[in-house]
Design a protein around this motif. Structure first.
Motif, PDB file in Angstrom:
ATOM      1  N   ALA A 109      19.164   8.685  -0.574  1.00 56.61           N
ATOM      2  CA  ALA A 109      18.882   8.288   0.805  1.00 56.61           C
ATOM      3  C   ALA A 109      17.421   8.486   1.177  1.00 56.61           C
ATOM      4  O   ALA A 109      16.919   7.855   2.097  1.00 56.61           O
ATOM      5  CB  ALA A 109      19.774   9.057   1.772  1.00 56.61           C
ATOM      6  N   ASN A 110      16.715   9.351   0.472  1.00 55.18           N
ATOM      7  CA  ASN A 110      15.300   9.579   0.752  1.00 55.18           C
ATOM      8  C   ASN A 110      14.412   8.780  -0.185  1.00 55.18           C
ATOM      9  O   ASN A 110      13.226   9.036  -0.281  1.00 55.18           O
ATOM     10  CB  ASN A 110      14.964  11.069   0.625  1.00 55.18           C
ATOM     11  N   GLY A 111      14.995   7.816  -0.901  1.00 53.81           N
ATOM     12  CA  GLY A 111      14.232   7.033  -1.873  1.00 53.81           C
ATOM     13  C   GLY A 111      13.128   6.238  -1.212  1.00 53.81           C
ATOM     14  O   GLY A 111      13.231   5.814  -0.074  1.00 53.81           O
ATOM     15  N   SER A 112      12.079   6.019  -1.956  1.00 57.10           N
ATOM     16  CA  SER A 112      10.924   5.321  -1.406  1.00 57.10           C
ATOM     17  C   SER A 112      10.790   3.906  -1.946  1.00 57.10           C
ATOM     18  O   SER A 112       9.756   3.281  -1.761  1.00 57.10           O
ATOM     19  CB  SER A 112       9.654   6.128  -1.718  1.00 57.10           C
ATOM     20  N   ALA A 113      11.813   3.422  -2.612  1.00 53.57           N
ATOM     21  CA  ALA A 113      11.727   2.077  -3.186  1.00 53.57           C
ATOM     22  C   ALA A 113      11.534   1.050  -2.081  1.00 53.57           C
ATOM     23  O   ALA A 113      12.250   1.039  -1.089  1.00 53.57           O
ATOM     24  CB  ALA A 113      12.996   1.760  -3.982  1.00 53.57           C
ATOM     25  N   GLU A 114      10.540   0.192  -2.257  1.00 56.61           N
ATOM     26  CA  GLU A 114      10.291  -0.859  -1.284  1.00 56.61           C
ATOM     27  C   GLU A 114      11.241  -2.002  -1.590  1.00 56.61           C
ATOM     28  O   GLU A 114      11.340  -2.445  -2.718  1.00 56.61           O
ATOM     29  CB  GLU A 114       8.843  -1.312  -1.394  1.00 56.61           C
ATOM     30  N   LEU A 115      11.950  -2.467  -0.583  1.00 58.56           N
ATOM     31  CA  LEU A 115      12.971  -3.487  -0.782  1.00 58.56           C
ATOM     32  C   LEU A 115      12.559  -4.795  -0.137  1.00 58.56           C
ATOM     33  O   LEU A 115      11.722  -4.830   0.754  1.00 58.56           O
ATOM     34  CB  LEU A 115      14.289  -3.007  -0.171  1.00 58.56           C
ATOM     35  N   PHE A 116      13.170  -5.867  -0.585  1.00 51.49           N
ATOM     36  CA  PHE A 116      12.941  -7.165   0.024  1.00 51.49           C
ATOM     37  C   PHE A 116      13.465  -7.152   1.447  1.00 51.49           C
ATOM     38  O   PHE A 116      14.547  -6.620   1.718  1.00 51.49           O
ATOM     39  CB  PHE A 116      13.662  -8.266  -0.742  1.00 51.49           C
ATOM     40  N   ASP A 117      12.718  -7.778   2.347  1.00 50.30           N
ATOM     41  CA  ASP A 117      13.240  -7.942   3.702  1.00 50.30           C
ATOM     42  C   ASP A 117      14.029  -9.253   3.752  1.00 50.30           C
ATOM     43  O   ASP A 117      14.115  -9.974   2.752  1.00 50.30           O
ATOM     44  CB  ASP A 117      12.116  -7.890   4.748  1.00 50.30           C
ATOM     45  N   ASP A 118      14.607  -9.568   4.898  1.00 48.01           N
ATOM     46  CA  ASP A 118      15.447 -10.764   5.015  1.00 48.01           C
ATOM     47  C   ASP A 118      14.683 -12.050   4.712  1.00 48.01           C
ATOM     48  O   ASP A 118      15.211 -12.961   4.076  1.00 48.01           O
ATOM     49  CB  ASP A 118      16.073 -10.842   6.412  1.00 48.01           C
ATOM     50  N   ASP A 119      13.420 -12.134   5.168  1.00 51.98           N
ATOM     51  CA  ASP A 119      12.625 -13.328   4.895  1.00 51.98           C
ATOM     52  C   ASP A 119      12.375 -13.496   3.402  1.00 51.98           C
ATOM     53  O   ASP A 119      12.401 -14.612   2.876  1.00 51.98           O
ATOM     54  CB  ASP A 119      11.290 -13.268   5.644  1.00 51.98           C
ATOM     55  N   GLU A 120      12.129 -12.385   2.719  1.00 56.13           N
ATOM     56  CA  GLU A 120      11.898 -12.440   1.276  1.00 56.13           C
ATOM     57  C   GLU A 120      13.174 -12.847   0.540  1.00 56.13           C
ATOM     58  O   GLU A 120      13.127 -13.641  -0.408  1.00 56.13           O
ATOM     59  CB  GLU A 120      11.381 -11.099   0.769  1.00 56.13           C
ATOM     60  N   LEU A 121      14.314 -12.342   0.970  1.00 61.70           N
ATOM     61  CA  LEU A 121      15.587 -12.741   0.357  1.00 61.70           C
ATOM     62  C   LEU A 121      15.868 -14.219   0.601  1.00 61.70           C
ATOM     63  O   LEU A 121      16.355 -14.922  -0.294  1.00 61.70           O
ATOM     64  CB  LEU A 121      16.736 -11.876   0.882  1.00 61.70           C
ATOM     65  N   ASP A 122      15.551 -14.703   1.813  1.00 63.92           N
ATOM     66  CA  ASP A 122      15.714 -16.135   2.105  1.00 63.92           C
ATOM     67  C   ASP A 122      14.840 -16.968   1.169  1.00 63.92           C
ATOM     68  O   ASP A 122      15.262 -18.005   0.666  1.00 63.92           O
ATOM     69  CB  ASP A 122      15.353 -16.443   3.562  1.00 63.92           C
ATOM     70  N   ARG A 123      13.612 -16.508   0.931  1.00 65.38           N
ATOM     71  CA  ARG A 123      12.708 -17.228   0.042  1.00 65.38           C
ATOM     72  C   ARG A 123      13.259 -17.264  -1.383  1.00 65.38           C
ATOM     73  O   ARG A 123      13.188 -18.297  -2.062  1.00 65.38           O
ATOM     74  CB  ARG A 123      11.319 -16.583   0.061  1.00 65.38           C
ATOM     75  N   LEU A 124      13.823 -16.156  -1.849  1.00 65.62           N
ATOM     76  CA  LEU A 124      14.422 -16.126  -3.186  1.00 65.62           C
ATOM     77  C   LEU A 124      15.585 -17.109  -3.278  1.00 65.62           C
ATOM     78  O   LEU A 124      15.744 -17.804  -4.297  1.00 65.62           O
ATOM     79  CB  LEU A 124      14.874 -14.710  -3.537  1.00 65.62           C
ATOM     80  N   ASP A 125      16.393 -17.180  -2.225  1.00 66.16           N
ATOM     81  CA  ASP A 125      17.500 -18.143  -2.197  1.00 66.16           C
ATOM     82  C   ASP A 125      16.972 -19.576  -2.246  1.00 66.16           C
ATOM     83  O   ASP A 125      17.528 -20.428  -2.951  1.00 66.16           O
ATOM     84  CB  ASP A 125      18.356 -17.945  -0.944  1.00 66.16           C
ATOM     85  N   GLU A 126      15.896 -19.852  -1.491  1.00 69.00           N
ATOM     86  CA  GLU A 126      15.287 -21.187  -1.494  1.00 69.00           C
ATOM     87  C   GLU A 126      14.802 -21.564  -2.888  1.00 69.00           C
ATOM     88  O   GLU A 126      15.005 -22.695  -3.337  1.00 69.00           O
ATOM     89  CB  GLU A 126      14.093 -21.229  -0.533  1.00 69.00           C
ATOM     90  N   ILE A 127      14.136 -20.640  -3.551  1.00 72.49           N
ATOM     91  CA  ILE A 127      13.606 -20.910  -4.892  1.00 72.49           C
ATOM     92  C   ILE A 127      14.747 -21.196  -5.865  1.00 72.49           C
ATOM     93  O   ILE A 127      14.685 -22.132  -6.654  1.00 72.49           O
ATOM     94  CB  ILE A 127      12.718 -19.745  -5.380  1.00 72.49           C
ATOM     95  N   GLN A 128      15.811 -20.397  -5.786  1.00 77.12           N
ATOM     96  CA  GLN A 128      16.958 -20.607  -6.680  1.00 77.12           C
ATOM     97  C   GLN A 128      17.585 -21.975  -6.447  1.00 77.12           C
ATOM     98  O   GLN A 128      17.866 -22.711  -7.392  1.00 77.12           O
ATOM     99  CB  GLN A 128      17.990 -19.493  -6.472  1.00 77.12           C
ATOM    100  N   ALA A 129      17.786 -22.336  -5.183  1.00 76.79           N
ATOM    101  CA  ALA A 129      18.387 -23.635  -4.861  1.00 76.79           C
ATOM    102  C   ALA A 129      17.479 -24.777  -5.311  1.00 76.79           C
ATOM    103  O   ALA A 129      17.958 -25.775  -5.874  1.00 76.79           O
ATOM    104  CB  ALA A 129      18.672 -23.718  -3.362  1.00 76.79           C
ATOM    105  N   ALA A 130      16.177 -24.639  -5.081  1.00 76.45           N
ATOM    106  CA  ALA A 130      15.234 -25.682  -5.488  1.00 76.45           C
ATOM    107  C   ALA A 130      15.214 -25.838  -7.006  1.00 76.45           C
ATOM    108  O   ALA A 130      15.149 -26.961  -7.522  1.00 76.45           O
ATOM    109  CB  ALA A 130      13.833 -25.358  -4.962  1.00 76.45           C
ATOM    110  N   ALA A 131      15.270 -24.736  -7.722  1.00 80.47           N
ATOM    111  CA  ALA A 131      15.278 -24.790  -9.187  1.00 80.47           C
ATOM    112  C   ALA A 131      16.531 -25.496  -9.692  1.00 80.47           C
ATOM    113  O   ALA A 131      16.459 -26.329 -10.613  1.00 80.47           O
ATOM    114  CB  ALA A 131      15.179 -23.378  -9.769  1.00 80.47           C
TER     115      ALA A 131
END
Length: 176
Positions: free
Chosen positions: A83-105
């Motif tokens: 719970a105290n981890g410092s890993a930087e995670l994708f935000d919603d906009d970044e996840l949307d972009r990943l979905d767009e790239i996958q669909a476009a590919a």
């Protein structure tokens, strides 16, 4: 905390254990007290994570690509085990972009080869490799950087960070 498979290794682990994962869940991480366990299995040909807290399913996450699987797993570890981890995670906009790239590919490949990537027996990691090759070509040969959030791990420190342009930087500071 016991993380038997690191987030940066989860895709390779998934690929190496696909047959077994198609039939059952494998434990990939757990809390020190054993109350929280993260399991991996295969669903629709992709990594699928399940989090159990005291034997009850608390959360699930399906994945659509290598980067998405690594991020989902890292997020589950951060939320449920560290719970105290410092890993930087994708935000919603970044996840949307990943979905767009996958669909476009997938659309690109459908037009290019005349059938769906699944019908051509292309695995998601192969599609990711094709996207990577196209992005690398566009940057190295044409000077065009592509906004594609990825997680890169600093090998010296083991910390993860989100990189928006894996090849070059966007000089216009706009996202596509």
């Amino acid at each position: 905390m016991a993380v038997d498979v690191q987030p940066s290794e989860v895709w390779e682990f998934f690929q190496q254990n696909r047959k077994e994962l198609a039939e059952k869940y494998l434990l990939v991480a757990s809390s020190d007290d054993g109350e929280v366990e993260i399991y991996l299995t295969e669903e629709n040909g992709m990594p699928f994570f399940s989090v159990e807290v005291n034997g009850e399913c608390e959360s699930e996450a399906d994945s659509i690509s290598k980067a998405n699987a690594e991020n989902n797993y890292r997020e589950l570890i951060s939320l449920f085990i560290d719970a105290n981890g410092s890993a930087e995670l994708f935000d919603d906009d970044e996840l949307d972009r990943l979905d767009e790239i996958q669909a476009a590919a997938e659309d690109f490949l459908l037009v290019l080869i005349g059938c769906s990537p699944e019908e051509a027996c292309l695995e998601y990691d192969e599609i990711d490799q094709i996207v990577d090759l196209v992005e690398k070509f566009l940057y190295e040969e044409c000077g065009i950087p592509i906004y594609h959030p990825t997680i890169e791990e600093d090998e010296a420190t083991g910390t993860a960070q989100v990189v928006h342009y894996p090849y070059g930087e966007d000089e216009c500071a706009t996202t596509v």
